[in-house]
Write a protein that holds these residues in place. Structure first.
Motif, PDB file in Angstrom:
ATOM      1  N   VAL A 124       0.867  -1.179   0.000  1.00 10.35           N
ATOM      2  CA  VAL A 124       0.000   0.000   0.000  1.00 10.35           C
ATOM      3  C   VAL A 124       0.899   1.222   0.000  1.00 10.35           C
ATOM      4  O   VAL A 124       2.030   1.172   0.461  1.00 10.35           O
ATOM      5  CB  VAL A 124      -0.941   0.066   1.225  1.00 10.35           C
ATOM      6  CG1 VAL A 124      -1.913  -1.074   1.223  1.00 10.35           C
ATOM      7  CG2 VAL A 124      -0.190   0.152   2.507  1.00 10.35           C
ATOM      8  N   SER A 125       0.372   2.253  -0.559  1.00 10.90           N
ATOM      9  CA  SER A 125       1.076   3.528  -0.507  1.00 10.90           C
ATOM     10  C   SER A 125       0.073   4.538   0.037  1.00 10.90           C
ATOM     11  O   SER A 125      -0.680   5.155  -0.708  1.00 10.90           O
ATOM     12  CB  SER A 125       1.566   3.934  -1.897  1.00 10.90           C
ATOM     13  OG  SER A 125       2.260   5.153  -1.811  1.00 10.90           O
ATOM     14  N   LEU A 126       0.051   4.631   1.343  1.00 17.32           N
ATOM     15  CA  LEU A 126      -0.876   5.535   2.003  1.00 17.32           C
ATOM     16  C   LEU A 126      -0.299   6.939   1.983  1.00 17.32           C
ATOM     17  O   LEU A 126       0.884   7.132   2.238  1.00 17.32           O
ATOM     18  CB  LEU A 126      -1.096   5.066   3.454  1.00 17.32           C
ATOM     19  CG  LEU A 126      -2.026   5.902   4.323  1.00 17.32           C
ATOM     20  CD1 LEU A 126      -3.433   5.971   3.731  1.00 17.32           C
ATOM     21  CD2 LEU A 126      -2.065   5.333   5.733  1.00 17.32           C
ATOM     22  N   THR A 127      -1.154   7.915   1.689  1.00 12.63           N
ATOM     23  CA  THR A 127      -0.730   9.314   1.727  1.00 12.63           C
ATOM     24  C   THR A 127      -1.380   9.989   2.931  1.00 12.63           C
ATOM     25  O   THR A 127      -2.416   9.531   3.438  1.00 12.63           O
ATOM     26  CB  THR A 127      -1.161  10.074   0.459  1.00 12.63           C
ATOM     27  OG1 THR A 127      -2.590  10.098   0.387  1.00 12.63           O
ATOM     28  CG2 THR A 127      -0.581   9.428  -0.798  1.00 12.63           C
ATOM     29  N   LEU A 128      -0.763  11.061   3.375  1.00 11.82           N
ATOM     30  CA  LEU A 128      -1.322  11.832   4.467  1.00 11.82           C
ATOM     31  C   LEU A 128      -2.718  12.320   4.104  1.00 11.82           C
ATOM     32  O   LEU A 128      -3.648  12.225   4.910  1.00 11.82           O
ATOM     33  CB  LEU A 128      -0.426  13.021   4.826  1.00 11.82           C
ATOM     34  CG  LEU A 128      -1.022  14.029   5.808  1.00 11.82           C
ATOM     35  CD1 LEU A 128      -1.389  13.366   7.132  1.00 11.82           C
ATOM     36  CD2 LEU A 128      -0.096  15.192   6.024  1.00 11.82           C
ATOM     37  N   GLU A 129      -2.892  12.822   2.909  1.00 14.09           N
ATOM     38  CA  GLU A 129      -4.198  13.363   2.517  1.00 14.09           C
ATOM     39  C   GLU A 129      -5.272  12.280   2.545  1.00 14.09           C
ATOM     40  O   GLU A 129      -6.396  12.519   2.996  1.00 14.09           O
ATOM     41  CB  GLU A 129      -4.125  14.012   1.130  1.00 14.09           C
ATOM     42  CG  GLU A 129      -5.343  14.831   0.780  1.00 14.09           C
ATOM     43  CD  GLU A 129      -5.645  15.957   1.785  1.00 14.09           C
ATOM     44  OE1 GLU A 129      -6.855  16.255   1.943  1.00 14.09           O
ATOM     45  OE2 GLU A 129      -4.743  16.536   2.402  1.00 14.09           O
ATOM     46  N   ARG A 130      -4.947  11.088   2.096  1.00 19.14           N
ATOM     47  CA  ARG A 130      -5.919   9.989   2.099  1.00 19.14           C
ATOM     48  C   ARG A 130      -6.323   9.627   3.538  1.00 19.14           C
ATOM     49  O   ARG A 130      -7.498   9.481   3.836  1.00 19.14           O
ATOM     50  CB  ARG A 130      -5.341   8.763   1.399  1.00 19.14           C
ATOM     51  CG  ARG A 130      -6.330   7.602   1.339  1.00 19.14           C
ATOM     52  CD  ARG A 130      -5.796   6.467   0.526  1.00 19.14           C
ATOM     53  NE  ARG A 130      -5.824   6.864  -0.864  1.00 19.14           N
ATOM     54  CZ  ARG A 130      -5.030   6.368  -1.804  1.00 19.14           C
ATOM     55  NH1 ARG A 130      -4.133   5.470  -1.504  1.00 19.14           N
ATOM     56  NH2 ARG A 130      -5.121   6.775  -3.050  1.00 19.14           N
ATOM     57  N   LEU A 131      -5.338   9.508   4.427  1.00 14.67           N
ATOM     58  CA  LEU A 131      -5.655   9.174   5.820  1.00 14.67           C
ATOM     59  C   LEU A 131      -6.416  10.314   6.488  1.00 14.67           C
ATOM     60  O   LEU A 131      -7.374  10.080   7.228  1.00 14.67           O
ATOM     61  CB  LEU A 131      -4.381   8.849   6.611  1.00 14.67           C
ATOM     62  CG  LEU A 131      -4.603   8.493   8.089  1.00 14.67           C
ATOM     63  CD1 LEU A 131      -5.513   7.266   8.230  1.00 14.67           C
ATOM     64  CD2 LEU A 131      -3.271   8.272   8.792  1.00 14.67           C
ATOM     65  N   TRP A 132      -6.021  11.544   6.212  1.00 17.05           N
ATOM     66  CA  TRP A 132      -6.682  12.699   6.824  1.00 17.05           C
ATOM     67  C   TRP A 132      -8.150  12.771   6.407  1.00 17.05           C
ATOM     68  O   TRP A 132      -9.035  12.953   7.240  1.00 17.05           O
ATOM     69  CB  TRP A 132      -5.939  13.981   6.453  1.00 17.05           C
ATOM     70  CG  TRP A 132      -6.449  15.195   7.162  1.00 17.05           C
ATOM     71  CD1 TRP A 132      -7.170  16.219   6.633  1.00 17.05           C
ATOM     72  CD2 TRP A 132      -6.285  15.506   8.558  1.00 17.05           C
ATOM     73  NE1 TRP A 132      -7.462  17.152   7.597  1.00 17.05           N
ATOM     74  CE2 TRP A 132      -6.931  16.741   8.781  1.00 17.05           C
ATOM     75  CE3 TRP A 132      -5.659  14.872   9.614  1.00 17.05           C
ATOM     76  CZ2 TRP A 132      -6.961  17.349  10.035  1.00 17.05           C
ATOM     77  CZ3 TRP A 132      -5.694  15.478  10.862  1.00 17.05           C
ATOM     78  CH2 TRP A 132      -6.339  16.694  11.060  1.00 17.05           C
ATOM     79  N   GLN A 133      -8.416  12.617   5.120  1.00 18.24           N
ATOM     80  CA  GLN A 133      -9.795  12.676   4.631  1.00 18.24           C
ATOM     81  C   GLN A 133     -10.620  11.513   5.171  1.00 18.24           C
ATOM     82  O   GLN A 133     -11.774  11.678   5.547  1.00 18.24           O
ATOM     83  CB  GLN A 133      -9.833  12.711   3.097  1.00 18.24           C
ATOM     84  CG  GLN A 133      -9.311  14.003   2.506  1.00 18.24           C
ATOM     85  CD  GLN A 133     -10.039  15.229   3.049  1.00 18.24           C
ATOM     86  OE1 GLN A 133     -11.261  15.258   3.157  1.00 18.24           O
ATOM     87  NE2 GLN A 133      -9.278  16.262   3.404  1.00 18.24           N
ATOM     88  N   PHE A 134     -10.019  10.325   5.208  1.00 22.55           N
ATOM     89  CA  PHE A 134     -10.681   9.161   5.791  1.00 22.55           C
ATOM     90  C   PHE A 134     -11.047   9.458   7.247  1.00 22.55           C
ATOM     91  O   PHE A 134     -12.170   9.208   7.685  1.00 22.55           O
ATOM     92  CB  PHE A 134      -9.753   7.940   5.713  1.00 22.55           C
ATOM     93  CG  PHE A 134     -10.271   6.741   6.462  1.00 22.55           C
ATOM     94  CD1 PHE A 134     -11.139   5.851   5.852  1.00 22.55           C
ATOM     95  CD2 PHE A 134      -9.895   6.512   7.780  1.00 22.55           C
ATOM     96  CE1 PHE A 134     -11.629   4.744   6.549  1.00 22.55           C
ATOM     97  CE2 PHE A 134     -10.374   5.412   8.479  1.00 22.55           C
ATOM     98  CZ  PHE A 134     -11.245   4.528   7.865  1.00 22.55           C
TER      99      PHE A 134
END
Length: 159
Positions: A8-18
């Motif tokens: 997986v390549s998790l980004t800060l923006e993806r985790l923040w929005q989630f």
């Protein structure tokens, strides 16, 4: 059962929005605050674990320690700031108090950035056992809160 490596390549923006979307569910927010205030849990770590659960991904016991170590840099600062903000709440004008909440959110986002950097360096595997969220609640002694975290996040293909 063999461990199936996953990438997986998790980004800060993806985790923040989630996290923003998931935290907006009233039951989730209430359980997060209880986990934080009564069981000394970390909401950002919980959000990361929930994101991993949704992806059907797990981490091994030694990786828990690595994630907790990633929190070390920011947790003391965030906790101290949160306590100060709470003490000053009744003494601050509303506008200044809202600014202090915004600053706390920036600290939360930085902590999530640290967690994202850490998780992207770990070897992750497909989860065939208990959810990470359940494991974390058990670890803190707040297993009864887990039912609130079973609420699925709102459907959004980008998260």
């Amino acid at each position: 059962m063999s461990d199936e490596q996953v990438r997986v390549s998790l980004t800060l923006e993806r985790l923040w929005q989630f996290s923003l979307q998931y935290y907006s569910v009233r039951e989730v927010k209430e359980a997060c605050l209880k986990l934080q205030n009564q069981f000394n849990g970390n909401v950002n770590l919980l959000m990361l674990l929930k994101w991993l659960d949704v992806q059907h991904i797990t981490i091994h016991d030694q990786q828990w320690l690595q994630l907790e170590a990633c929190l070390g840099r920011s947790e003391t600062l965030l906790h101290s700031y949160r306590e100060l903000r709470k003490k000053l709440k009744s003494h601050l004008p509303d506008t200044l108090y809202r600014e202090s909440l915004q600053f706390e959110l920036q600290l939360e986002r930085q902590q999530q950035s640290d967690l994202v950097d850490c998780i992207n360096q770990l070897g992750l595997t497909t989860n065939h056992g208990d959810s990470l969220t359940l494991r974390y609640c058990r670890q803190l002694g707040g297993e009864h809160l887990y039912t609130a975290f079973c609420t699925p996040p709102a459907e959004n293909p980008h998260l």
